[in-house]
Enzyme design. Structure first.
Site, PDB file in Angstrom:
ATOM      1  N   HIS A  76      36.088  34.717  19.678  1.00 37.69           N
ATOM      2  CA  HIS A  76      37.106  35.610  20.230  1.00 37.69           C
ATOM      3  C   HIS A  76      36.462  36.681  21.116  1.00 37.69           C
ATOM      4  O   HIS A  76      36.869  36.891  22.270  1.00 37.69           O
ATOM      5  CB  HIS A  76      37.871  36.262  19.079  1.00 37.69           C
ATOM      6  N   GLU A  77      35.430  37.351  20.581  1.00 32.57           N
ATOM      7  CA  GLU A  77      34.787  38.423  21.354  1.00 32.57           C
ATOM      8  C   GLU A  77      33.993  37.858  22.530  1.00 32.57           C
ATOM      9  O   GLU A  77      33.933  38.491  23.592  1.00 32.57           O
ATOM     10  CB  GLU A  77      33.876  39.255  20.440  1.00 32.57           C
TER      11      GLU A  77
ATOM     12  N   ASP B 180      45.488  43.090  21.629  1.00 36.47           N
ATOM     13  CA  ASP B 180      45.314  42.653  23.018  1.00 36.47           C
ATOM     14  C   ASP B 180      46.671  42.440  23.692  1.00 36.47           C
ATOM     15  O   ASP B 180      46.880  42.842  24.841  1.00 36.47           O
ATOM     16  CB  ASP B 180      44.512  41.348  23.064  1.00 36.47           C
TER      17      ASP B 180
ATOM     18  N   THR C  21      40.378  78.373  23.318  1.00 37.81           N
ATOM     19  CA  THR C  21      40.016  79.568  22.543  1.00 37.81           C
ATOM     20  C   THR C  21      38.616  80.047  22.904  1.00 37.81           C
ATOM     21  O   THR C  21      38.373  81.248  23.063  1.00 37.81           O
ATOM     22  CB  THR C  21      40.103  79.260  21.041  1.00 37.81           C
TER      23      THR C  21
ATOM     24  N   HIS D  89      36.363  37.459  25.424  1.00 37.26           N
ATOM     25  CA  HIS D  89      36.561  38.705  26.170  1.00 37.26           C
ATOM     26  C   HIS D  89      35.423  38.944  27.155  1.00 37.26           C
ATOM     27  O   HIS D  89      35.649  39.279  28.325  1.00 37.26           O
ATOM     28  CB  HIS D  89      36.622  39.891  25.189  1.00 37.26           C
TER      29      HIS D  89
ATOM     30  N   GLY E 287      41.402  70.757  21.760  1.00 41.49           N
ATOM     31  CA  GLY E 287      39.966  70.530  21.724  1.00 41.49           C
ATOM     32  C   GLY E 287      39.248  70.704  23.031  1.00 41.49           C
ATOM     33  O   GLY E 287      38.048  70.428  23.119  1.00 41.49           O
TER      34      GLY E 287
END
EC number: 3.4.24.-
Length: 647
Positions: free
Chosen positions: A430-431, A508, A215, A434, A211
């Site tokens: 939880h988030e 994690d 080409t 972080h 990608g």
């Protein structure tokens, strides 16, 4: 005035074949119709009944068809009739009618019936002979797609009539373009090099991940030079019959010499250019013969022929050494993932001709897409255009690019997912864990967005926006990454208790384990182990070598495992410490995520700084419920994936 197109020989041949087939069908139809028309409708009876009716005067007229073996006519009441006459050499119907006084005549159809019978008997034979002739001609090579045309080259020829690609259409690979400009100059003016005794490289090998535009880069070389461009895949040379691949190589190079100066582009050359002498499969000998023929043809080039071979692969390690020696593919050109400047230029190329809003910041989009290839960026722009069309917008805005990036990286939103209130609360804390740990660790990346909207397998995530492309990372940055990743697990332990910790931190933990293992076994960042690389040559972790003849002793492996565990444990304890000290910020961010579901980096900063909550217009999708809430009558399901995701 429109130019009149001239039909090609292949089209003319097809028209002739179909014309013959249609003609034959018409003849068969005409013959069948003529035979059918000879038989009149009416009452049918046997020859003995016919004799009786003649004697009783029930027959008005008769018409005898000797070749057809039929007698037709009208009865006394005017109704038609048909009699099948026995197949004899005499004329029994005529004998019966002769002395009865009934008028009769003979049908004059002998010649027509004979022609019809002849056509019906010969026509199948003619059709079979015609089909056999066509198949035989194709087997002799009359058509490129014939049954026996395996040895024909499958290379496609692209000329100036095809859509032309130039270096302006290729962005993000400036170093590769510089290396290939010399090839373009040679194709345009070979005498510039030959008069000084210089020889242009016979082949150039483009090496890079999928990608990245290998080409497209090869087509741009042909477009810049204005020469024909032959393109073929390495797998097109490989066949089950021995010698077919070599034949295709010979024909391809012979055709290229006729169109010189030109370029031959072989994509995925590792399909035919792998190391020889490895494996015992049935097609192995065929592949080796094809590779040998390719090597011979490349050796047969002279500097004045003007034929350049460009090949592409993402596995240069498996190529035969004979391909890479001087005189063949002696120039290897790296085509890596684009950097931030390259991504910006690629985005500008793909945004051409699209209605882009003035608010779209191309640099910002490029910053948020590290590791994207050219194909990924093209897909990103296309997804943004599709989203804008779905939302009935006249222009593509920054919101579409943000949503398209999230979709490409993490999957589509799963707003139909049913989650309990307890699961949503678990995801929010939880988030938020972080995010708070990341904001309070030195060496961490700026936060771009925090969300509890499920995407793909993740129920929520925190995205980070790197300010630059990171080639290497410091010890401080690695420790910060591990602490940020463990912030979700630490948040669940502190808010819900030890027994309520879920499996949401599985990804994690995997991420932290990879970083810690690399720090100890590859990067020499452990004082106890020292700057020694313990990673196996088969690209597996050091544990794979223990117990099967590895040079790592059990004592050393124990020390390595101890250091890995120490790094992870320290990151976990650091995350717990930060969340305990910043509990108010952590709880405030979690509650805001439960209300708004998605918060940008600026909104998180404003919330933690002075308690400012986001001001959003009514109808904003980010303030609507992301999932359908259900009563908390059951235990929360484990979260498949959670944790920080770097943009």
């Amino acid at each position: 005035m429109a130019e009149k197109k001239t039909p090609t020989p292949n089209n003319q041949r097809q028209f002739a074949v179909w014309g013959i087939i249609i003609m034959l069908l018409l003849i068969v139809f005409a013959v069948s119709q003529s035979n059918t028309g000879a038989t009149a409708a009416g009452e049918e009876f046997t020859f003995s009944d016919f004799q009786t009716r003649v004697e009783n005067g029930q027959i008005r007229s008769a018409k005898i068809d000797i070749p057809g073996g039929e007698v037709t006519g009208d009865l006394a009441n005017g109704d038609p009739y048909t009699v099948n006459v026995p197949p004899v050499s005499s004329d029994p119907a005529g004998d019966v009618l002769k002395n009865s006084g009934i008028p009769y005549q003979y049908a004059d159809k002998k010649e027509q019936s004979l022609l019809g019978n002849l056509l019906i008997s010969i026509l199948p034979l003619l059709i079979i002979i015609g089909l056999f002739f066509l198949v035989f001609r194709n087997m002799q090579g009359g058509g490129r797609g014939g049954a026996m045309s395996f040895g024909k080259s499958k290379a496609k020829l692209l000329t100036e009539n095809t859509k032309r690609v130039t270096f302006e259409d290729v962005a993000g690979v400036e170093s590769a373009k510089e290396d290939l400009k010399e090839v373009v100059e040679f194709l345009q003016d070979p005498s510039k090099f030959t008069r000084l005794g210089a020889k242009i490289p016979t082949g150039a090998l483009l090496v890079g991940p999928p990608g990245t535009g290998k080409t497209l880069l090869a087509r741009a070389v042909a477009g810049e030079a204005g020469v024909p461009f032959f393109t073929i895949s390495g797998s097109d040379f490989v066949e089950m019959f021995v010698g077919v691949g070599a034949s295709r190589v010979r024909e391809m190079f012979a055709e290229a010499r006729k169109h010189a100066p030109c370029i031959i582009f072989i994509d995925e050359i590792d399909a035919v250019g792998r190391h020889r002498g490895v494996g015992t499969s049935g097609g192995h000998e065929e592949r080796e013969q094809t590779l040998n023929q390719l090597l011979v043809e490349m050796d047969g080039f002279e500097g004045q022929e003007g034929v350049i071979i460009i090949a592409a692969t993402n596995r240069p390690d498996v190529l035969d050494k004979a391909l890479l020696r001087p005189g063949r593919f002696d120039r290897q050109i790296e085509v890596p993932y684009p950097d931030i400047q390259g991504r910006e230029k690629i985005l500008e190329v793909h945004m051409r001709g699209k209605p882009i809003s003035a608010e779209v910041d191309v640099k910002y989009v490029a910053r948020g897409t590290p590791g994207f290839s050219g194909a990924d960026l093209a897909n990103l722009v296309n997804e943004a255009a599709l989203l804008a069309a779905r939302r009935n917008k006249l222009k593509i805005t920054m919101r579409e690019f943000e949503d398209a990036r999230d979709k490409v990286m993490m999957g589509a939103e799963r707003r139909s997912l049913s989650m309990s209130d307890e699961e949503r609360e678990n995801t929010a804390y939880h988030e938020a864990g972080h995010a708070i740990v990341g904001l309070n660790m030195e060496g961490s990346l700026p936060i771009h967005k925090a969300t509890i909207i499920p995407r793909g397998r993740a129920l929520g995530m925190v995205q980070y926006m790197p300010e630059r492309d990171q080639i290497s990372q410091s010890r401080q940055e690695m420790i910060a990454r591990m602490a940020m990743a463990m912030g979700g697990r630490a948040a669940e332990e502190l808010h819900f208790g030890y027994d309520k910790v879920t499996s949401g931190a599985s990804s994690d933990i995997e991420q932290v384990t990879r970083i810690a293992t690399a720090m100890v076994t590859e990067w020499g960042l452990s004082d106890k182990v020292g700057p020694i690389a313990y990673k196996d040559t088969d690209q597996q972790s050091f544990q794979s070598g223990i117990g099967r003849g590895s040079s790592i002793s059990p004592e050393t492996a124990k020390v390595i495992e101890g250091e890995i565990k120490r790094f992870i444990t320290e990151a976990h304890e650091k995350a717990r410490q930060i969340l305990t000290e910043k509990k108010e910020d952590w709880v405030a961010l979690a509650e805001a995520l439960l209300e708004y579901e998605t918060l940008s980096g600026d909104e998180i900063t404003a919330l933690l700084k002075d308690g400012t909550t986001p001001k959003r217009p009514d109808g904003d999708a980010s303030k609507r419920p992301a999932v359908s809430a259900v009563p908390t009558t059951k235990k929360p399901k484990p979260r498949p994936i959670g944790g920080a995701t770097e943009a």
